[in-house]
Structure formats: C-alpha cells, structure tokens
Scaffold this active site. Sequence first.
Site, PDB file in Angstrom:
ATOM      1  N   VAL A 120       0.900  -1.152   0.000  1.00  0.00           N
ATOM      2  CA  VAL A 120       0.000   0.000   0.000  1.00  0.00           C
ATOM      3  C   VAL A 120       0.940   1.204   0.000  1.00  0.00           C
ATOM      4  O   VAL A 120       1.515   1.544   1.023  1.00  0.00           O
ATOM      5  CB  VAL A 120      -0.953  -0.017   1.218  1.00  0.00           C
ATOM      6  CG1 VAL A 120      -1.811   1.237   1.243  1.00  0.00           C
ATOM      7  CG2 VAL A 120      -1.838  -1.268   1.177  1.00  0.00           C
ATOM      8  N   PRO A 121       1.148   1.816  -1.177  1.00  0.00           N
ATOM      9  CA  PRO A 121       2.305   2.677  -1.405  1.00  0.00           C
ATOM     10  C   PRO A 121       2.223   4.104  -0.858  1.00  0.00           C
ATOM     11  O   PRO A 121       2.210   5.078  -1.614  1.00  0.00           O
ATOM     12  CB  PRO A 121       2.423   2.679  -2.930  1.00  0.00           C
ATOM     13  CG  PRO A 121       1.003   2.547  -3.390  1.00  0.00           C
ATOM     14  CD  PRO A 121       0.364   1.611  -2.393  1.00  0.00           C
ATOM     15  N   CYS A 122       2.216   4.235   0.454  1.00  0.00           N
ATOM     16  CA  CYS A 122       2.209   5.572   1.041  1.00  0.00           C
ATOM     17  C   CYS A 122       3.508   6.318   0.745  1.00  0.00           C
ATOM     18  O   CYS A 122       3.547   7.548   0.837  1.00  0.00           O
ATOM     19  CB  CYS A 122       1.920   5.520   2.534  1.00  0.00           C
ATOM     20  SG  CYS A 122       3.069   4.527   3.483  1.00  0.00           S
ATOM     21  N   HIS A 123       4.555   5.600   0.357  1.00  0.00           N
ATOM     22  CA  HIS A 123       5.816   6.263  -0.004  1.00  0.00           C
ATOM     23  C   HIS A 123       5.655   7.120  -1.263  1.00  0.00           C
ATOM     24  O   HIS A 123       6.475   7.990  -1.522  1.00  0.00           O
ATOM     25  CB  HIS A 123       6.939   5.239  -0.204  1.00  0.00           C
ATOM     26  CG  HIS A 123       6.710   4.263  -1.307  1.00  0.00           C
ATOM     27  ND1 HIS A 123       5.936   3.123  -1.128  1.00  0.00           N
ATOM     28  CD2 HIS A 123       7.120   4.242  -2.603  1.00  0.00           C
ATOM     29  CE1 HIS A 123       5.906   2.449  -2.260  1.00  0.00           C
ATOM     30  NE2 HIS A 123       6.621   3.108  -3.177  1.00  0.00           N
ATOM     31  N   ARG A 124       4.588   6.931  -2.019  1.00  0.00           N
ATOM     32  CA  ARG A 124       4.354   7.706  -3.241  1.00  0.00           C
ATOM     33  C   ARG A 124       3.638   9.027  -2.972  1.00  0.00           C
ATOM     34  O   ARG A 124       3.318   9.755  -3.899  1.00  0.00           O
ATOM     35  CB  ARG A 124       3.550   6.867  -4.237  1.00  0.00           C
ATOM     36  CG  ARG A 124       4.304   5.629  -4.698  1.00  0.00           C
ATOM     37  CD  ARG A 124       3.510   4.800  -5.674  1.00  0.00           C
ATOM     38  NE  ARG A 124       4.192   3.523  -5.902  1.00  0.00           N
ATOM     39  CZ  ARG A 124       3.586   2.410  -6.280  1.00  0.00           C
ATOM     40  NH1 ARG A 124       2.282   2.406  -6.502  1.00  0.00           N
ATOM     41  NH2 ARG A 124       4.278   1.297  -6.445  1.00  0.00           N
TER      42      ARG A 124
END
Length: 158
Positions: A120-124
């Site tokens: 779940v790409p919260c780094h984006r």
Amino acid sequence: METAYMNSPLGITKIVGDENGVAVISVSDIGTNDVSLEIPEVLKEAVSQLEEYFDKKRTDFDFKLNPSGTDFQQKVWKSLLEIPYGKTISYMDQTKKLGDIKAIRAVASANGKNPLWIVVPCHRVIGTNGSLTGYAGGLSRKKWLLEHETPSTQQSLF
C-alpha cells in the site's frame, strides 16, 4: 497469524498474515540472522512478490490483503492503491480525491499508520512542493523506494 522475516535492500522485512490475507508488512534494521528459514504457506506469495518487486520484476501486488484499521483509515489506504508505480501525488491531491480538503491532517495521519509497507504505497505521497515529507519507514527509505520505481532513463527525483 503467521510471521515471516525476509531480507530486503532496506532492512529486514516482517510479514504477518493468515488465510484471510496479509495484515502487516514492516521493515526494521534488526540483524539478518532473524530471516525466516521456513516461510509459512499463507505468506509464500507475499514473500515471492516482494522479492520480485525488489528485483524490479514486479510493479504491483495481487496477494490478499487484510489490514486492520478504522473505516476512515481503510478508505485512505484504498486510495493509496490507486497511485501508479513510478508516480507520486501530494497529500493535498490525495485529500482532494477523498473529497474533503479539510481532512489533510487526518489523511496524513492515516498514511502514517499504513500497516502494509510498499504494497500500500504511502511512499508515493509527497509534499505539495515535491519535498519528501514524513514517512514511517524513514525518509532515506522513502527516497530509495521512489528512486527504485523511477525508470532508469530519468535522473534521480531527489
């Protein structure tokens, strides 16, 4: 719940889940001697897909997820899944897509509580000005992940 530990370029990755799906993926700097020799059957696909991601052979994940969180957190995390590999959005953009710009702090807080690192790409999600703002895994990991997802023909993002 079953647990597995695997090496990644960013530290030891912990994966927790059961037949209902993966509930937690996190990273830490604990020693490499903590890597699992045997991967529980319910976690093998997650481990395999994460290895493929780090080897640049995978840009999305399709194993079953089962994170625990409030309805609002679940809604925010689901919106993160819509950010394509190699792309970023701002916290404000994410908040607008969720329909309430006044909720930006709540959205940022929910991102920070995301239990499924990378998948779940919260780094984006970045600052409106393009800055690398807060990341539970540390800004150096966020930078690494964003550069990992950037096509090699482009310059570094940061």
